[in-house]
Design a protein around this motif. Structure first.
Motif, PDB file in Angstrom:
ATOM      1  N   UNK A  77      11.398  -0.769 -12.383  1.00  0.00           N
ATOM      2  CA  UNK A  77      10.644  -1.335 -13.415  1.00  0.00           C
ATOM      3  C   UNK A  77       9.287  -0.618 -13.623  1.00  0.00           C
ATOM      4  N   UNK A  78       8.801   0.184 -12.537  1.00  0.00           N
ATOM      5  CA  UNK A  78       7.475   0.786 -12.591  1.00  0.00           C
ATOM      6  C   UNK A  78       7.897   2.182 -12.079  1.00  0.00           C
ATOM      7  N   UNK A  79       8.494   2.969 -12.583  1.00  0.00           N
ATOM      8  CA  UNK A  79       8.774   4.269 -12.088  1.00  0.00           C
ATOM      9  C   UNK A  79       7.938   5.437 -11.843  1.00  0.00           C
ATOM     10  N   UNK A  80       6.245   4.990 -12.197  1.00  0.00           N
ATOM     11  CA  UNK A  80       5.361   5.822 -11.803  1.00  0.00           C
ATOM     12  C   UNK A  80       4.810   5.516 -10.432  1.00  0.00           C
ATOM     13  N   UNK A  81       5.226   4.221  -9.768  1.00  0.00           N
ATOM     14  CA  UNK A  81       4.711   4.299  -8.436  1.00  0.00           C
ATOM     15  C   UNK A  81       5.502   4.821  -7.366  1.00  0.00           C
ATOM     16  N   UNK A  82       4.910   5.046  -6.329  1.00  0.00           N
ATOM     17  CA  UNK A  82       5.578   5.817  -5.088  1.00  0.00           C
ATOM     18  C   UNK A  82       5.326   5.090  -3.975  1.00  0.00           C
ATOM     19  N   UNK A  83       6.010   5.068  -2.807  1.00  0.00           N
ATOM     20  CA  UNK A  83       5.661   4.333  -1.566  1.00  0.00           C
ATOM     21  C   UNK A  83       5.284   5.267  -0.310  1.00  0.00           C
ATOM     22  N   UNK A  84       4.548   4.841   0.477  1.00  0.00           N
ATOM     23  CA  UNK A  84       4.337   5.244   1.757  1.00  0.00           C
ATOM     24  C   UNK A  84       4.285   4.079   2.711  1.00  0.00           C
ATOM     25  N   UNK A  85       5.258   3.897   3.370  1.00  0.00           N
ATOM     26  CA  UNK A  85       5.570   2.449   4.184  1.00  0.00           C
ATOM     27  C   UNK A  85       5.259   2.801   5.684  1.00  0.00           C
ATOM     28  N   UNK A  86       4.651   2.145   6.135  1.00  0.00           N
ATOM     29  CA  UNK A  86       4.537   2.012   7.802  1.00  0.00           C
ATOM     30  C   UNK A  86       5.327   0.773   8.621  1.00  0.00           C
ATOM     31  N   UNK A  87       6.194   1.286   9.087  1.00  0.00           N
ATOM     32  CA  UNK A  87       6.915   0.154   9.742  1.00  0.00           C
ATOM     33  C   UNK A  87       6.800   0.192  11.337  1.00  0.00           C
ATOM     34  N   UNK A  88       5.485   0.546  11.873  1.00  0.00           N
ATOM     35  CA  UNK A  88       5.485   0.703  13.243  1.00  0.00           C
ATOM     36  C   UNK A  88       5.473  -0.696  14.035  1.00  0.00           C
ATOM     37  N   UNK A  89       5.070  -1.544  13.295  1.00  0.00           N
ATOM     38  CA  UNK A  89       5.219  -2.903  13.953  1.00  0.00           C
ATOM     39  C   UNK A  89       3.871  -3.441  14.268  1.00  0.00           C
ATOM     40  N   UNK A  90       2.764  -2.421  14.285  1.00  0.00           N
ATOM     41  CA  UNK A  90       1.501  -2.763  14.730  1.00  0.00           C
ATOM     42  C   UNK A  90       0.520  -3.440  13.478  1.00  0.00           C
ATOM     43  N   UNK A  91      -0.173  -4.151  13.857  1.00  0.00           N
ATOM     44  CA  UNK A  91      -1.302  -4.556  13.018  1.00  0.00           C
ATOM     45  C   UNK A  91      -2.372  -3.756  12.547  1.00  0.00           C
ATOM     46  N   UNK A  92      -2.077  -3.355  11.343  1.00  0.00           N
ATOM     47  CA  UNK A  92      -3.094  -2.164  10.894  1.00  0.00           C
ATOM     48  C   UNK A  92      -4.504  -2.789  10.554  1.00  0.00           C
ATOM     49  N   UNK A  93      -5.338  -1.812  10.437  1.00  0.00           N
ATOM     50  CA  UNK A  93      -6.626  -2.156   9.773  1.00  0.00           C
ATOM     51  C   UNK A  93      -6.605  -1.641   8.648  1.00  0.00           C
ATOM     52  N   UNK A  94      -6.488  -2.428   7.491  1.00  0.00           N
ATOM     53  CA  UNK A  94      -6.267  -1.872   5.814  1.00  0.00           C
ATOM     54  C   UNK A  94      -7.328  -1.184   5.647  1.00  0.00           C
ATOM     55  N   UNK A  95      -8.557  -1.439   5.963  1.00  0.00           N
ATOM     56  CA  UNK A  95      -9.624  -0.542   5.256  1.00  0.00           C
ATOM     57  C   UNK A  95      -9.833   0.498   6.158  1.00  0.00           C
ATOM     58  N   UNK A  96      -9.772   0.794   7.254  1.00  0.00           N
ATOM     59  CA  UNK A  96     -10.029   1.943   7.975  1.00  0.00           C
ATOM     60  C   UNK A  96      -9.104   2.710   7.874  1.00  0.00           C
ATOM     61  N   UNK A  97      -7.825   2.521   7.753  1.00  0.00           N
ATOM     62  CA  UNK A  97      -6.430   3.195   7.794  1.00  0.00           C
ATOM     63  C   UNK A  97      -6.041   3.533   6.338  1.00  0.00           C
ATOM     64  N   UNK A  98      -6.512   2.797   5.418  1.00  0.00           N
ATOM     65  CA  UNK A  98      -6.447   3.195   3.856  1.00  0.00           C
ATOM     66  C   UNK A  98      -5.117   2.786   3.354  1.00  0.00           C
ATOM     67  N   UNK A  99      -4.792   1.412   3.924  1.00  0.00           N
ATOM     68  CA  UNK A  99      -3.649   0.648   3.461  1.00  0.00           C
ATOM     69  C   UNK A  99      -4.050  -0.144   2.114  1.00  0.00           C
ATOM     70  N   UNK A 100      -2.987  -0.226   1.105  1.00  0.00           N
ATOM     71  CA  UNK A 100      -3.321  -1.075   0.114  1.00  0.00           C
ATOM     72  C   UNK A 100      -3.168  -2.462   0.388  1.00  0.00           C
ATOM     73  N   UNK A 101      -1.930  -2.925   1.118  1.00  0.00           N
ATOM     74  CA  UNK A 101      -1.656  -4.079   1.519  1.00  0.00           C
ATOM     75  C   UNK A 101      -0.561  -4.154   2.554  1.00  0.00           C
ATOM     76  N   UNK A 102      -0.646  -5.368   3.350  1.00  0.00           N
ATOM     77  CA  UNK A 102       0.651  -5.484   4.545  1.00  0.00           C
ATOM     78  C   UNK A 102       1.365  -6.699   4.204  1.00  0.00           C
ATOM     79  N   UNK A 103       2.620  -6.546   4.478  1.00  0.00           N
ATOM     80  CA  UNK A 103       3.232  -7.681   4.675  1.00  0.00           C
ATOM     81  C   UNK A 103       3.381  -8.377   6.067  1.00  0.00           C
ATOM     82  N   UNK A 104       3.097  -9.395   6.223  1.00  0.00           N
ATOM     83  CA  UNK A 104       2.894 -10.117   7.683  1.00  0.00           C
ATOM     84  C   UNK A 104       3.643 -11.377   7.707  1.00  0.00           C
ATOM     85  N   UNK A 105       4.266 -11.911   8.751  1.00  0.00           N
ATOM     86  CA  UNK A 105       4.780 -13.006   9.109  1.00  0.00           C
ATOM     87  C   UNK A 105       3.932 -13.671  10.079  1.00  0.00           C
TER      88      UNK A 105
END
Length: 296
Positions: free
Chosen positions: A117-145
């Motif tokens: 649907x949105x072919x101009x978007x690419x992904x860089x996904x971290x699956x390390x299992x740690x709780x990242x700091x979104x701001x300091x590490x430059x993440x756009x968002x996180x999926x968390x349970x």
């Protein structure tokens, strides 16, 4: 000076009750903040703020102007956001953090469908299992349970995941099959170290709600290791259904306590601010939530 900009500065001064804090939020000098407020007062021909070295207060006219100014700016931001949603094409790299067990076919199909649907978007996904700091590490968002996401972040629920207590047949043959949740205190438990409720599980069963505390023989922040340890018979593990369904069907793992219900974990899309949310982030969150792709 730009009167609209001056209105935003004035609003920040009032809400933060400080010229200095407003300057820090807006990344301008305190002197420039003062110039913006004076510009409004000259433009309106009225004093808006009573100022002293230690205290700020709104004048009577300032109270009326602040309320009108706040409502107008909120409406303007909403209009601009609506226009942005309809005109900005999602593009660029989306940096995402998620639990290890998101490395599964369901989530992969979600990524494929989104890019169709949105072919101009690419992904860089971290699956390390740690709780990242979104701001300091430059993440756009996180999926968390979680059952209680952090109040310092924006958290939008996008689905829910069932969790099962499972063990390998070899472990149960050696250690015995627990009959009730209270029996877990006598068994080797394998625990996810980032669980928000610590080493404690709550069940809904025939006698109502039961809470069980346990001492794990293995703690880890990586679900893949916990899964492997359960398969090898090390102990009883709490794992998401995505990770266990195939093993349960094949008999490699056994699900415990069919007469009891574990509270399922809600999946949240977590990000730092509603303001200036990029179209790639907004559309991806909407895609997950609206399509119900992660379960419900």
């Amino acid at each position: 000076m730009d009167t609209l900009r001056s209105m935003r500065v004035f609003r920040a001064v009032v809400e933060l009750d400080s010229f200095v804090r407003a300057s820090e939020r807006l990344d301008v000098s305190p002197a420039m903040v003062s110039k913006h407020v004076m510009h409004l007062e000259r433009h309106l021909g009225a004093r808006l703020l009573n100022r002293s070295s230690r205290h700020l207060s709104l004048t009577e006219i300032g109270k009326v102007y602040f309320e009108q100014c706040r409502d107008m700016l909120d409406n303007l931001d909403e209009v601009e956001a609506t226009v942005g949603r309809t005109t900005v094409v999602p593009r660029g790299m989306l940096r995402l953090s998620a639990p290890v067990w998101f490395a599964n076919a369901i989530f992969t199909r979600t990524l494929v469908a989104y890019r169709e649907r949105f072919p101009e978007v690419t992904f860089d996904i971290d699956l390390s299992g740690r709780v990242v700091n979104l701001v300091e590490e430059g993440f756009d968002l996180a999926l968390r349970v979680s059952q209680a996401p952090s109040p310092t972040l924006i958290a939008r629920p996008i689905g829910s995941i069932a969790f099962h207590l499972v063990a390998a047949p070899a472990y149960l043959a050696r250690a015995g099959h627990p009959q009730t949740p209270q029996d877990l205190a006598l068994h080797a438990m394998i625990s996810y170290s980032l669980l928000s409720n610590g080493n404690e599980l709550a069940f809904e069963g025939p006698q109502g709600r039961e809470t069980v505390k346990f001492s794990p023989v293995l703690q880890c922040n990586n679900e893949s290791l916990l899964h492997a340890a359960a398969l090898d018979g090390m102990g009883i593990a709490l794992l998401p259904s995505w990770q266990t369904d195939a093993d349960l069907a094949a008999g490699r793992l056994v699900r415990l306590f069919d007469g009891y219900q574990l509270a399922g974990g809600k999946v949240y899309a977590v990000y730092t601010s509603r303001r200036y949310l990029s179209s790639k982030v907004r559309t991806f969150i909407d895609f997950l939530a609206d399509e119900g792709r992660l379960g419900s």
